[in-house]
Design a protein around this motif. Structure first.
Motif, PDB file in Angstrom:
ATOM      1  N   LYS A   1     -60.491  -7.581  37.264  1.00 59.51           N
ATOM      2  CA  LYS A   1     -61.801  -6.956  37.178  1.00 59.51           C
ATOM      3  C   LYS A   1     -62.321  -6.969  35.740  1.00 59.51           C
ATOM      4  N   ALA A   2     -61.453  -6.718  34.777  1.00 60.52           N
ATOM      5  CA  ALA A   2     -61.874  -6.736  33.378  1.00 60.52           C
ATOM      6  C   ALA A   2     -62.294  -8.137  32.960  1.00 60.52           C
ATOM      7  N   THR A   3     -61.585  -9.152  33.462  1.00 65.52           N
ATOM      8  CA  THR A   3     -61.930 -10.532  33.133  1.00 65.52           C
ATOM      9  C   THR A   3     -63.301 -10.898  33.698  1.00 65.52           C
ATOM     10  N   LEU A   4     -63.566 -10.497  34.936  1.00 66.69           N
ATOM     11  CA  LEU A   4     -64.866 -10.782  35.545  1.00 66.69           C
ATOM     12  C   LEU A   4     -65.982 -10.056  34.802  1.00 66.69           C
ATOM     13  N   ALA A   5     -65.711  -8.829  34.372  1.00 66.31           N
ATOM     14  CA  ALA A   5     -66.714  -8.085  33.607  1.00 66.31           C
ATOM     15  C   ALA A   5     -66.978  -8.757  32.265  1.00 66.31           C
ATOM     16  N   ALA A   6     -65.926  -9.247  31.623  1.00 65.92           N
ATOM     17  CA  ALA A   6     -66.090  -9.947  30.346  1.00 65.92           C
ATOM     18  C   ALA A   6     -66.871 -11.243  30.528  1.00 65.92           C
ATOM     19  N   ALA A   7     -66.610 -11.941  31.631  1.00 69.33           N
ATOM     20  CA  ALA A   7     -67.321 -13.190  31.900  1.00 69.33           C
ATOM     21  C   ALA A   7     -68.804 -12.940  32.158  1.00 69.33           C
ATOM     22  N   ALA A   8     -69.121 -11.794  32.750  1.00 71.80           N
ATOM     23  CA  ALA A   8     -70.528 -11.458  32.979  1.00 71.80           C
ATOM     24  C   ALA A   8     -71.257 -11.246  31.659  1.00 71.80           C
ATOM     25  N   ARG A   9     -70.536 -10.731  30.665  1.00 72.58           N
ATOM     26  CA  ARG A   9     -71.139 -10.527  29.352  1.00 72.58           C
ATOM     27  C   ARG A   9     -71.168 -11.808  28.526  1.00 72.58           C
ATOM     28  N   ASP A  10     -70.154 -12.658  28.718  1.00 67.50           N
ATOM     29  CA  ASP A  10     -70.021 -13.873  27.919  1.00 67.50           C
ATOM     30  C   ASP A  10     -69.721 -15.042  28.847  1.00 67.50           C
ATOM     31  N   PRO A  11     -70.754 -15.798  29.232  1.00 68.68           N
ATOM     32  CA  PRO A  11     -70.561 -16.898  30.188  1.00 68.68           C
ATOM     33  C   PRO A  11     -69.580 -17.966  29.719  1.00 68.68           C
ATOM     34  N   SER A  12     -69.324 -18.070  28.416  1.00 66.69           N
ATOM     35  CA  SER A  12     -68.376 -19.080  27.941  1.00 66.69           C
ATOM     36  C   SER A  12     -66.968 -18.820  28.476  1.00 66.69           C
ATOM     37  N   ILE A  13     -66.696 -17.565  28.848  1.00 68.35           N
ATOM     38  CA  ILE A  13     -65.385 -17.225  29.401  1.00 68.35           C
ATOM     39  C   ILE A  13     -65.181 -17.933  30.734  1.00 68.35           C
ATOM     40  N   LEU A  14     -66.267 -18.125  31.486  1.00 66.86           N
ATOM     41  CA  LEU A  14     -66.154 -18.833  32.760  1.00 66.86           C
ATOM     42  C   LEU A  14     -65.633 -20.245  32.550  1.00 66.86           C
ATOM     43  N   GLY A  15     -66.064 -20.878  31.465  1.00 65.77           N
ATOM     44  CA  GLY A  15     -65.573 -22.219  31.161  1.00 65.77           C
ATOM     45  C   GLY A  15     -64.081 -22.234  30.914  1.00 65.77           C
TER      46      GLY A  15
END
Length: 382
Positions: free
Chosen positions: A183-197
């Motif tokens: 859940k924390a990772t998904l929340a971080a990805a919502a703030r920083d789309p580069s995390i999705l990469g």
């Protein structure tokens, strides 16, 4: 000589308590328990029957000075305080500065890459051995592939370019900490789309190297090698990255053309297909029924758990050979707590260069032997 050999940070949490209990039962000397509350540490110490003189250390992720003092006082720090992207960075930094070995249960690849970029050079300089993912994610998979490739090199003179990891059986769920990390990772990805990469990149943990295209493992499929249907496996996103990092750190002992994926065996025929499709539709984060961080299954439930993992090596000439890894406790708690504790003990007994490591690359067969002798895992290949 430091004051302690091992400190268990987070000992008042559910998994941390299991680690402390295990070390106490193993009669490990020169170890200590750490957490935010001395009163809670005393309560856990008495609950697990640890000696009354077991050192208790008050340390808090929001107090860098306490983390610095803790890291400087021990040879190895074991942390179960996650999600690590929220509570782990300061302790990694303190361990690197102190030249202290560090082990955790992290399954958060974007944060791990941040730590690699930030601390690899400094850890090499200080001698700190930073070892992530020392539980079910990702030791059985990391060492399972290592075992299979050992067999390939002995049997054929070169590694298997294609390896399939398949979860054949698993009794017992994932920990509340794992769910919180997702859940924390998904929340971080919502703030920083580069995390999705980073999450989508199988080579996110191998800076400067990208290998061949890898199967995504995101959809159910018929596995012709095993003649069965397979489904997505939720931990594959972290395990596959760790396996590729091990290969990277070992100088591409598995080859630069290495292809690896992980999926769950769903079954045969139409029933297997239906099961695979049902598994693929499950959202493990959609329900609040699972354990929260700090909660977990009973001892009877942990003892009744197990897992059975198959690794299939495929050679260019069509030859196939297998490796199997089994564990005698539930993966998320019972087996994980033993694995991280034995990783810490293994670090005490082995030498190695500083840096940010995987268990397989740094400790390899030495850790595998310990896990077979002490922690209820088995590794076979042939």
């Amino acid at each position: 000589m430091r004051d302690h050999d091992i400190i268990v940070y987070g000992a008042t949490g559910f998994t941390g308590r299991l680690v402390a209990d295990y070390l106490s039962q193993q009669q490990v000397t020169r170890w200590a328990m750490a957490g935010r509350s001395r009163a809670k540490l005393e309560e856990v110490r008495d609950l697990i029957g640890a000696p009354a003189d077991t050192p208790l250390i008050v340390a808090d992720a929001d107090d860098p000075a306490s983390l610095k003092a803790m890291a400087e006082s021990t040879r190895v720090v074991v942390t179960t305080v996650g999600p690590y992207q929220l509570y782990g960075a300061a302790l990694v930094a303190a361990s690197v500065a102190a030249g202290t070995a560090y082990v955790d249960l992290c399954g958060e690849p974007a944060w791990m890459r941040q730590m690699i970029d930030a601390h690899q050079a400094a850890a090499q300089a200080s001698g700190a051995r930073i070892v992530f993912s020392c539980g079910f994610d990702s030791i059985p998979f990391d060492l399972g592939v290592l075992t299979l490739q050992e067999c390939a090199r002995a049997k054929y003179g070169h590694p298997a370019p294609r390896v399939k990891g398949r979860v054949r059986a698993m009794q017992g769920g994932f920990s509340g900490g794992t769910a919180a990390s997702l859940k924390a990772t998904l929340a971080a990805a919502a703030r920083d789309p580069s995390i999705l990469g980073l999450l989508a990149n199988p080579f996110a943990l191998t800076p400067g190297f990208s290998g061949p295209h890898q199967p995504t493992g995101l959809f159910p499929e018929f596995d012709a090698t095993l003649n069965t249907w397979v489904a997505p496996f939720i931990m594959a996103a972290i395990n596959t990255k760790n396996v590729h990092r091990t290969n990277f750190l070992l100088g591409h002992r598995y080859g630069t053309d290495f292809v690896y994926d992980e999926m769950m065996v769903a079954g045969l025929g139409e029933m297997g297909k239906a099961a695979a499709e049902a598994i693929a539709k499950l959202n493990p984060l959609a329900s609040d029924k699972g354990p929260k961080p700090g909660e977990g299954p009973s001892k009877a439930e942990r003892d009744a758990g197990h897992y059975d993992l198959l690794f299939v090596g495929l050679m260019p000439d069509g030859a196939r050979f297998d490796a199997v890894v089994t564990g005698d406790r539930d993966p998320g708690y019972g087996s994980t707590s033993k694995m991280i504790a034995e990783t810490a003990r293994c670090l005490l007994e082995t030498e190695g260069a500083g840096g940010v490591w995987t268990p397989g690359a740094l400790l390899g067969t030495t850790l595998r032997d310990r896990l077979q002798d002490e922690a209820g895992l088995t590794f076979t290949a042939g």
